[in-house]
Design an enzyme around this catalytic site. Sequence first.
Site, PDB file in Angstrom:
ATOM      1  N   ARG A  26       0.854  -1.187   0.000  1.00  0.00           N
ATOM      2  CA  ARG A  26       0.000   0.000   0.000  1.00  0.00           C
ATOM      3  C   ARG A  26       0.891   1.237   0.000  1.00  0.00           C
ATOM      4  O   ARG A  26       1.971   1.221   0.585  1.00  0.00           O
ATOM      5  CB  ARG A  26      -0.901   0.032   1.235  1.00  0.00           C
ATOM      6  CG  ARG A  26      -1.773  -1.180   1.385  1.00  0.00           C
ATOM      7  CD  ARG A  26      -2.699  -1.034   2.589  1.00  0.00           C
ATOM      8  NE  ARG A  26      -3.228  -2.356   2.948  1.00  0.00           N
ATOM      9  CZ  ARG A  26      -3.155  -2.878   4.158  1.00  0.00           C
ATOM     10  NH1 ARG A  26      -2.577  -2.180   5.131  1.00  0.00           N
ATOM     11  NH2 ARG A  26      -3.641  -4.064   4.407  1.00  0.00           N
ATOM     12  N   ASP A  38       8.501  -3.320 -14.561  1.00  0.00           N
ATOM     13  CA  ASP A  38       7.096  -2.939 -14.780  1.00  0.00           C
ATOM     14  C   ASP A  38       7.030  -1.537 -15.383  1.00  0.00           C
ATOM     15  O   ASP A  38       6.338  -0.666 -14.863  1.00  0.00           O
ATOM     16  CB  ASP A  38       6.319  -3.009 -13.467  1.00  0.00           C
ATOM     17  CG  ASP A  38       4.814  -2.856 -13.662  1.00  0.00           C
ATOM     18  OD1 ASP A  38       4.333  -3.116 -14.780  1.00  0.00           O
ATOM     19  OD2 ASP A  38       4.120  -2.465 -12.695  1.00  0.00           O
TER      20      ASP A  38
END
Length: 295
Positions: A50, A187
């Site tokens: 998170r 990514d």
Amino acid sequence: MAAVSPPPPSSAPQGNPQAHEHEHEFPLPTILTYPSSTPPTLITQGAEARLYKTTYLLPSVPCALKYRPPKAWRHPALDARLTRHRILAEARILAKCRREGVPVPAVYAVDEAAGWLMMEWVGGVPARVGINEWLRRRKEAEETKGNEGDAVPVTGEQEEDKDLVALMRRIGSAVGRMHKVGIVHGDLTTSNMMLRPWEKGRAPANGHTAEGDGSLDGDIIIIDFGLASQSTSDEDRAVDLYVLERAFASTHSRAEELFLAMLESSYRETFKQAPVVLKKLEEVRLRGRKRSMIG
């Protein structure tokens, strides 16, 4: 005999355990529960971590805190070892990039045992948002001329394309510098690149002109190194570029041709081994097409 007053009503019904689960759906890391801590804002949540916005040392210094919460489905010892390894790996990669001049957030603090990493807060919007906003305005401009906005590809050859061309050069330069120091992102997408607004009085980089609507203004800052690794393999670098190419084609299909122009210009200029990597990229593309055909 004194009367016994009834207990105060609970804020959550005793017979509704879901209310308690919802209240503690996102338990905060301990560092964000101290009284002196600025109330955090949850920015995003992924499968592994998170991201919160809070402050560092002073209320006027915003920062990003990436927290990897414990995974109940993993053995506690294995989970602690994996979390420690991943937090330290990301912190080391960010520190190395900063030392070598790669545009990434600065590391402020790290607690691998508690599973968090505190970094510089990067203002601005993701490059994905800026590019899509520019393409939207470009489409509206084409439609006012009587053309079909979506049918007109952006090739970079027209005068009004110069802002997007300049941004693509900044992206290519940032990726080239990252590959040059032996880091593979894992990514690469335009969602993992921030457009940080230029400081007042500082000249823009890479020959960017100050003209235009401003949606593409800003320095490119690469973020989210959770899947990154240290590698000097040309194959790994080519796969990194292939991931970015596929993401760019799906997210900004009208400007797909500009991706190749970026590789042939600023990526080559920044990274001397680019010709070898681009040759490998052709092989990776062929393998990708074969997988698509086979299914």
